[in-house]
Design a protein around this motif. Structure first.
Motif, PDB file in Angstrom:
ATOM      1  N   LEU A 137       0.888  -1.176   0.000  1.00  0.00           N
ATOM      2  CA  LEU A 137       0.000   0.000   0.000  1.00  0.00           C
ATOM      3  C   LEU A 137       0.919   1.217   0.000  1.00  0.00           C
ATOM      4  CD1 LEU A 137      -2.740   1.540   0.482  1.00  0.00           C
ATOM      5  CD2 LEU A 137      -2.332   1.230   2.928  1.00  0.00           C
ATOM      6  N   GLY A 171      -4.761   6.526   1.798  1.00  0.00           N
ATOM      7  CA  GLY A 171      -4.474   5.132   2.180  1.00  0.00           C
ATOM      8  C   GLY A 171      -5.707   4.463   2.764  1.00  0.00           C
ATOM      9  N   SER A 172      -6.435   5.192   3.594  1.00  0.00           N
ATOM     10  CA  SER A 172      -7.648   4.624   4.200  1.00  0.00           C
ATOM     11  C   SER A 172      -8.697   4.317   3.143  1.00  0.00           C
ATOM     12  CB  SER A 172      -8.234   5.597   5.227  1.00  0.00           C
ATOM     13  OG  SER A 172      -7.345   5.765   6.303  1.00  0.00           O
ATOM     14  N   ARG A 194      -6.981  -0.134  12.430  1.00  0.00           N
ATOM     15  CA  ARG A 194      -8.195   0.690  12.187  1.00  0.00           C
ATOM     16  C   ARG A 194      -9.091   0.082  11.111  1.00  0.00           C
ATOM     17  NH1 ARG A 194      -5.168   5.960  10.816  1.00  0.00           N
ATOM     18  NH2 ARG A 194      -3.678   4.849  12.112  1.00  0.00           N
ATOM     19  N   SER A 250       2.513  -2.192   9.750  1.00  0.00           N
ATOM     20  CA  SER A 250       2.415  -1.624  11.083  1.00  0.00           C
ATOM     21  C   SER A 250       1.035  -1.875  11.705  1.00  0.00           C
ATOM     22  CB  SER A 250       2.659  -0.115  10.997  1.00  0.00           C
ATOM     23  OG  SER A 250       2.172   0.508  12.164  1.00  0.00           O
ATOM     24  N   VAL A 276       1.190   5.623  -0.742  1.00  0.00           N
ATOM     25  CA  VAL A 276       0.587   6.928  -1.033  1.00  0.00           C
ATOM     26  C   VAL A 276       1.719   7.917  -1.305  1.00  0.00           C
ATOM     27  CG1 VAL A 276      -0.835   8.809  -0.114  1.00  0.00           C
ATOM     28  CG2 VAL A 276      -1.451   6.422   0.377  1.00  0.00           C
ATOM     29  N   TYR A 331      -1.131   1.199  12.227  1.00  0.00           N
ATOM     30  CA  TYR A 331      -1.899   1.732  11.096  1.00  0.00           C
ATOM     31  C   TYR A 331      -3.047   0.807  10.721  1.00  0.00           C
ATOM     32  CZ  TYR A 331      -3.128   3.741   6.589  1.00  0.00           C
ATOM     33  OH  TYR A 331      -3.821   4.304   5.555  1.00  0.00           O
ATOM     34  N   HIS A 353      -1.561  11.464   4.744  1.00  0.00           N
ATOM     35  CA  HIS A 353      -2.357  12.067   5.834  1.00  0.00           C
ATOM     36  C   HIS A 353      -3.575  12.816   5.313  1.00  0.00           C
ATOM     37  CE1 HIS A 353       0.905  10.883   8.403  1.00  0.00           C
ATOM     38  NE2 HIS A 353       1.754  11.580   7.677  1.00  0.00           N
ATOM     39  N   GLN A 354      -4.090  12.390   4.167  1.00  0.00           N
ATOM     40  CA  GLN A 354      -5.311  13.022   3.638  1.00  0.00           C
ATOM     41  C   GLN A 354      -6.407  11.983   3.409  1.00  0.00           C
ATOM     42  OE1 GLN A 354      -4.096  15.278   0.120  1.00  0.00           O
ATOM     43  NE2 GLN A 354      -2.257  15.957   1.199  1.00  0.00           N
ATOM     44  N   GLY A 355      -6.192  10.774   3.932  1.00  0.00           N
ATOM     45  CA  GLY A 355      -7.223   9.745   3.806  1.00  0.00           C
ATOM     46  C   GLY A 355      -7.103   8.858   2.581  1.00  0.00           C
TER      47      GLY A 355
HETATM   48  C1  LIG Z   1       1.233   4.268   5.388  1.00  0.00           C
HETATM   49  C2  LIG Z   1       0.497   5.005   4.284  1.00  0.00           C
HETATM   50  C3  LIG Z   1       0.044   4.029   3.224  1.00  0.00           C
HETATM   51  C4  LIG Z   1      -0.732   5.687   4.917  1.00  0.00           C
HETATM   52  O1  LIG Z   1      -1.445   6.350   3.883  1.00  0.00           O
HETATM   53  P1  LIG Z   1      -2.086   7.782   4.180  1.00  0.00           P
HETATM   54  O2  LIG Z   1      -2.928   8.128   3.014  1.00  0.00           O
HETATM   55  O3  LIG Z   1      -1.026   8.727   4.578  1.00  0.00           O
HETATM   56  O4  LIG Z   1      -2.979   7.412   5.439  1.00  0.00           O
HETATM   57  P2  LIG Z   1      -4.353   8.053   5.901  1.00  0.00           P
HETATM   58  O5  LIG Z   1      -4.418   9.484   5.522  1.00  0.00           O
HETATM   59  O6  LIG Z   1      -5.444   7.158   5.448  1.00  0.00           O
HETATM   60  O7  LIG Z   1      -4.206   7.907   7.450  1.00  0.00           O
HETATM   61  C5  LIG Z   1      -3.255   8.745   8.080  1.00  0.00           C
HETATM   62  C6  LIG Z   1      -3.065   8.281   9.482  1.00  0.00           C
HETATM   63  O8  LIG Z   1      -2.455   7.022   9.467  1.00  0.00           O
HETATM   64  C7  LIG Z   1      -1.525   6.939  10.517  1.00  0.00           C
HETATM   65  N1  LIG Z   1      -0.309   6.394   9.954  1.00  0.00           N
HETATM   66  C8  LIG Z   1       0.245   6.656   8.757  1.00  0.00           C
HETATM   67  N2  LIG Z   1       1.350   5.906   8.581  1.00  0.00           N
HETATM   68  C9  LIG Z   1       1.468   5.151   9.691  1.00  0.00           C
HETATM   69  C10 LIG Z   1       2.395   4.179  10.113  1.00  0.00           C
HETATM   70  N3  LIG Z   1       3.427   3.788   9.343  1.00  0.00           N
HETATM   71  N4  LIG Z   1       2.208   3.625  11.339  1.00  0.00           N
HETATM   72  C11 LIG Z   1       1.170   3.990  12.105  1.00  0.00           C
HETATM   73  N5  LIG Z   1       0.266   4.886  11.747  1.00  0.00           N
HETATM   74  C12 LIG Z   1       0.413   5.470  10.555  1.00  0.00           C
HETATM   75  C13 LIG Z   1      -1.379   8.264  11.150  1.00  0.00           C
HETATM   76  O9  LIG Z   1      -2.059   8.179  12.379  1.00  0.00           O
HETATM   77  C14 LIG Z   1      -2.119   9.182  10.228  1.00  0.00           C
HETATM   78  O10 LIG Z   1      -2.852  10.055  10.969  1.00  0.00           O
HETATM   79  P3  LIG Z   1      -2.432  11.616  10.948  1.00  0.00           P
HETATM   80  O11 LIG Z   1      -2.759  12.100   9.574  1.00  0.00           O
HETATM   81  O12 LIG Z   1      -3.269  12.181  12.017  1.00  0.00           O
HETATM   82  O13 LIG Z   1      -0.963  11.670  11.218  1.00  0.00           O
HETATM   83  C15 LIG Z   1       1.364   6.114   3.628  1.00  0.00           C
HETATM   84  O14 LIG Z   1       1.778   6.990   4.631  1.00  0.00           O
HETATM   85  C16 LIG Z   1       2.574   5.595   2.879  1.00  0.00           C
HETATM   86  O15 LIG Z   1       2.498   5.301   1.688  1.00  0.00           O
HETATM   87  N6  LIG Z   1       3.715   5.501   3.577  1.00  0.00           N
HETATM   88  C17 LIG Z   1       4.943   5.041   2.948  1.00  0.00           C
HETATM   89  C18 LIG Z   1       4.843   3.608   2.513  1.00  0.00           C
HETATM   90  C19 LIG Z   1       4.390   2.703   3.627  1.00  0.00           C
HETATM   91  O16 LIG Z   1       4.910   2.813   4.736  1.00  0.00           O
HETATM   92  N7  LIG Z   1       3.409   1.829   3.324  1.00  0.00           N
HETATM   93  C20 LIG Z   1       2.757   0.948   4.268  1.00  0.00           C
HETATM   94  C21 LIG Z   1       3.689   0.110   5.049  1.00  0.00           C
HETATM   95  S1  LIG Z   1       2.967  -0.561   6.540  1.00  0.00           S
END
Ligand SMILES: CC(C)(COP(=O)(O)OP(=O)(O)OC[C@H]1O[C@@H](n2cnc3c(N)ncnc32)[C@H](O)[C@@H]1OP(=O)(O)O)[C@@H](O)C(=O)NCCC(=O)NCCS
Length: 182
Positions: free
Chosen positions: A92, A104-105, A134, A128, A94, A131, A100-102
């Motif tokens: 996954l 990934g969710s 939820r 993780s 982003v 993450y 942090h804009q939703g």
């Molecule tokens: C992890 C990832 C997919 C989340 O996507 P996103 O669109 O940023 O996530 P969302 O907006 O849906 O949710 C954001 C929340 O997720 C949580 N979050 C994001 N990454 C996290 C992580 N690695 N561990 C725990 N929580 C995490 C935070 O609480 C965040 O909340 P905030 O905005 O208040 O800080 C994205 O950050 C990403 O691509 N990261 C790099 C690659 C990666 O690590 N992929 C997944 C490996 S487990």
């Protein structure tokens, strides 16, 4: 297409990925996973190998697209459990500017909903717990699904039960690129 809630609407929407998206997806995965101590080669290889094996599941590879750009991606493929199947999600990603804009969710929620409709009993991933819990993921080992590289006690290998979970296979999970026949 699945769009974010009208209130606070973001300029992106989730849809099934197509072959035309592939160059953009590889660039996105590389950008998302590259960090000070990580070079993203493993995640890029996972995506490329899943494609070359032809193992991405129809309508379970999704992108989030905004203003003509791919800003998020998730890939679901067949995970083997002793000849039976669970949905194995990897990776996954982003785009850094859109985290942090939703995004990934939205991708994960839509993927799980589609997987359930397709009748998959369970989805697994390595990631993780902070993450993924939820979305209803929980440690897979206690439920009898084990990923050998991390062992049965790892909190990082997780499962999301879907409607037909009582019929899910139990045992060692192998990703498509780890099985002899692919
Ligand atoms: C992890 C990832 C997919 C989340 O996507 P996103 O669109 O940023 O996530 P969302 O907006 O849906 O949710 C954001 C929340 O997720 C949580 N979050 C994001 N990454 C996290 C992580 N690695 N561990 C725990 N929580 C995490 C935070 O609480 C965040 O909340 P905030 O905005 O208040 O800080 C994205 O950050 C990403 O691509 N990261 C790099 C690659 C990666 O690590 N992929 C997944 C490996 S487990």
């Amino acid at each position: 297409m699945t769009e974010p809630a009208a209130e606070g609407r973001a300029a992106w929407a989730v849809r099934s990925a197509t072959a035309v998206d592939r160059d953009s997806i590889l660039r996105l995965v590389e950008a998302a996973f590259t960090g000070p101590d990580h070079d993203a080669a493993d995640e890029v290889a996972i995506v490329a190998e899943t494609w070359s094996l032809g193992k991405a599941i129809e309508d379970l590879e999704l992108v989030a697209e905004g203003n003509g750009s791919i800003v998020g991606h998730v890939l679901g493929a067949r995970g083997d459990v002793g000849g039976d199947a669970v949905l194995a999600i990897a990776p996954l990603a982003v785009a850094p500017a859109h985290q942090h804009q939703g995004v990934g969710s939205a991708l994960m929620t839509e993927l799980l909903s589609r997987a359930d409709r397709q009748g998959w009993p369970a989805a697994v991933l390595l990631g993780s717990p902070a993450y993924y819990r939820r979305f209803g993921f929980e440690p897979a080992g206690p439920l009898g699904l084990v990923y050998e590289p991390v062992g049965p006690d790892s909190p990082y290998f997780q499962v999301r039960r879907l409607s037909s979970f009582p019929h899910a296979p139990r045992g060692v999970v192998r990703y498509c690129w780890e099985t002899a026949e692919g």
